[in-house]
Design a protein around this motif. Structure first.
Motif, mmCIF file in Angstrom:
data_model
loop_
_atom_site.group_PDB
_atom_site.id
_atom_site.type_symbol
_atom_site.label_atom_id
_atom_site.label_comp_id
_atom_site.label_asym_id
_atom_site.label_seq_id
_atom_site.Cartn_x
_atom_site.Cartn_y
_atom_site.Cartn_z
ATOM 1 N N SER A 210 0.831 -1.207 0.000
ATOM 2 C CA SER A 210 0.000 0.000 0.000
ATOM 3 C C SER A 210 0.860 1.249 0.000
ATOM 4 C CB SER A 210 -0.917 0.029 1.231
ATOM 5 O OG SER A 210 -1.814 -1.051 1.253
ATOM 6 N N PRO A 222 -5.091 4.501 3.217
ATOM 7 C CA PRO A 222 -4.066 3.728 2.505
ATOM 8 C C PRO A 222 -4.610 3.135 1.208
ATOM 9 C CG PRO A 222 -3.985 3.241 4.851
ATOM 10 C CD PRO A 222 -5.210 4.095 4.635
ATOM 11 N N PRO A 224 -4.165 0.381 -1.595
ATOM 12 C CA PRO A 224 -3.472 -0.873 -1.937
ATOM 13 C C PRO A 224 -3.121 -0.929 -3.418
ATOM 14 C CG PRO A 224 -5.820 -1.270 -1.649
ATOM 15 C CD PRO A 224 -5.586 0.162 -1.283
ATOM 16 N N TYR A 225 -1.946 -1.447 -3.729
ATOM 17 C CA TYR A 225 -1.563 -1.668 -5.118
ATOM 18 C C TYR A 225 -1.233 -3.134 -5.381
ATOM 19 C CZ TYR A 225 3.299 -1.649 -3.454
ATOM 20 O OH TYR A 225 4.469 -1.944 -2.795
#
Length: 609
Positions: A210, A222, A224-225
């Motif tokens: 994140s 946050p 997330p990726y």
């Protein structure tokens, strides 16, 4: 590898950065970076970064941090290693970027200038960093996809503080120490504190995979990726004939090890008598590395027993021409080290002792970087949970359709009947919990069960902690993907996202960095994970045993035939003796509390796998 911290007074009415506070945070992280220390403060005094350096890539002063972009608009404090930084640098140079250093840190600055926050998706490595963008007047915090490197933050509504250690935030003297019921209850349930919680209400962990952006309005949510379940879902859609699985597995291991050898100092290996670390050593040698140091722990109590790692580890070290360092640890040393160990332990855990001592041994040998076999069991199905969880869910799922039955059975067994029948305390929850993935996982990995907590903690704290943890939803959330995962991938997602992330990786960080050791984990790499065959193919081909054939020459037969024991220590025996009321050992109150807890839950070898 380093220690980082920073303060951003984002509200106009907030006081400017207190340099003394930042200095105290830096001092608390001194073991993380013995090779250098640096500070930076913005011209308006509202942003401050500090850094402790463990020099691994570009050992010159040009690699000192905090580091600035050529135009001065970007500043970064970075902890970790980017293994593909040379490829990323070449790509940026083709676009016209010029570089002043040979560091991966400068690559991060230039990559951000090129791609913004999405740059994290291109990074192969372990990382946590804070990056100040003066043009946008914003701070970017980022953490690697699988959570190898920690990053904590505290926001009081005026000012945001971040650091590599939660205890560094506390050392500043401003962040509240009020306890967090969610973190305390989570520790008693799992033996670790599930992120994003800590045991302090004011401190949170930036979730793995994140980014977190903070501007004049304060911190955003946050973002997330990366998610493990989604990565396993994408991998499941790839095609791989079982006959090709061994070659694909071998290629993935070789590539990951090659990347994890990127350094300007020698890279060693933590060597047990298991397949995972032995395959790493064999692959390192096959890739042409010479004068490899392999560090093995030895315990007098294990001599002549199956738990003795030394003889087989010595055979593997000799097979691949490594310099074998054997370090013997006894109870007296454990007792001497325990206060320092607990001080270094950032969040409470029932693990990490083995990593503490093997890192100590590496430090004594002058080693700065070592590979670890951590993460292989999560990738290759090495835990009993890969067999037990699917079986439990299949067998016990029908009982979920009998309302009240599970709760009634649990009440009877936990109120005396179970002990009279000689059943394990967790057996009381089999009918109620065992038919769901989240429930079965809690039974498998849990230390205490939810119904047991009132007997050891304040009931009001338990109620609040369970309400905020939302335990079963939290576990189930790690299985969410675009398509339903297969059984193997379900267990892999749970073990990777919960046990490995919250316990094994966190323990490796604090125990390794306490001795200024960078621990690299080639099996914990999203690029490696994506390159493996799909989970069902890994399961069908017996990937855990197949890694013995990856190095050339392959691992010796004696190693293949050795039963899995985990990276065990005799700590359980030491703890039971040291925690006993009659023990003639003087410990601090904190040490006694920790000893009492781990003795109460029953410290065993497999916990130290």
């Amino acid at each position: 590898m380093c220690g980082i911290a920073g303060i951003f007074a984002y509200l106009d009415v907030a006081p400017p950065v207190d340099r003394a506070e930042l200095a105290r945070m830096n001092t608390r992280m001194a073991p993380r970076g013995p090779d250098g220390s640096g500070d930076w403060f913005s011209p308006d005094g509202r942003v401050g970064f500090t850094h402790r350096r463990l020099a691994i890539i570009d050992l010159s002063e040009r690699g000192a941090q905090p580091m600035h972009s050529a135009d001065g608009t970007l500043t970064i404090t970075f902890n970790g290693e980017i293994y593909n930084y040379r490829e990323l640098r070449a790509e940026l140079e083709r676009k016209g970027h010029t570089f002043r250093t040979e560091t991966d840190t400068e690559v991060l600055l230039q990559l951000y200038a090129d791609r913004g926050s999405s740059m994290v998706e291109a990074l192969r490595g372990m990382f946590a960093f804070g990056l100040w963008d003066s043009k946008r007047h914003s701070l970017l915090l980022a953490r690697d996809p699988l959570g190898i490197k920690p990053l904590y933050y505290a926001d009081d509504g005026w000012t945001l503080r971040f650091a590599s250690q939660a205890k560094a935030l506390l050392a500043g003297g401003v962040v509240s120490r009020d306890p967090d019921p969610a973190g305390i209850v989570g520790f008693h349930l799992f033996g670790n504190v599930p992120e994003p919680f800590t045991v302090w209400q004011s401190i949170r962990s930036v979730p793995a995979g994140s980014t977190l952006t903070i501007d004049a309005a304060g911190p955003d949510i946050p973002a997330p990726y990366y998610r493990v379940a989604n990565a396993l879902d994408r991998r499941a859609s790839t095609k791989c004939d079982p006959s090709e699985a061994q070659a694909r597995l071998g290629a993935a291991v070789h590539e990951s090890v090659r990347y994890h050898l990127v350094a300007d100092v020698p890279v060693a290996v933590f060597l047990s008598a298991g397949l995972d670390s032995s395959a790493l050593l064999g692959t390192m040698a096959e890739l042409g590395l010479r004068d490899i140091s392999a560090v093995t722990l030895s315990f007098a109590e294990f001599r002549g027993t199956p738990n003795d790692e030394t003889p087989l580890a010595a055979e593997v070290a000799a097979r691949y021409g490594a310099r074998h360092i054997v370090r013997t640890v006894d109870r007296a040393e454990f007792e001497r080290d325990l206060p320092a160990l607990l001080d270094a332990m950032d969040l409470p855990t029932i693990d990490g002792i083995n990593t503490w001592f093997v890192s100590k041994a590496a430090h004594e040998a002058g080693i700065k970087v070592a590979l670890s076999g951590l993460g292989a069991d999560e990738c290759f199905g090495g835990y009993p949970s890969f067999r037990e969880l699917p079986r439990a869910v299949r067998l016990l799922r029908p009982f979920r359709y009998a309302p009240g039955l599970g709760q009634a059975v649990r009440w009877m067994l936990s109120h005396g009947m179970g002990s009279r029948l000689g059943l394990h305390p967790k057996a009381a929850g089999l009918i109620q919990y065992g038919g769901s993935w989240a429930g079965a996982y809690l039974l498998r990995r849990g230390v205490f069960m939810p119904w047991e907590l009132d007997a050891i903690l304040d009931p009001d704290l338990v109620e609040e902690g369970l309400r905020r943890l939302v335990v079963f939803d939290r576990i189930d959330g790690e299985l969410n993907a675009d398509h339903p995962l297969g059984d193997f991938d379900r267990v892999a997602a749970l073990e990777t996202s919960l046990y490995m992330r919250n316990q094994l990786l966190r323990d490796s960080d604090w125990a390794g960095m306490a001795h200024s050791i960078e621990i690299r984990v080639p099996y914990v790499d999203p690029f490696f994970l994506a390159a493996l065959p799909p989970g069902d193919v890994l399961e069908a081909t017996g990937a855990k045993s197949a890694i013995a054939d990856i190095p050339r020459p392959p691992l010796p037969d004696a190693l293949r035939q050795r039963p899995k024991t985990g990276f065990a220590t005799p700590v359980g025996h030491w703890l039971r003796e040291a925690a006993a009321p009659a023990a003639a050992v003087s410990f601090s109150a904190a040490s006694r509390d920790w000893l009492r807890h781990v003795w109460q839950v029953g410290w065993t070898g497999p916990v130290l796998a």
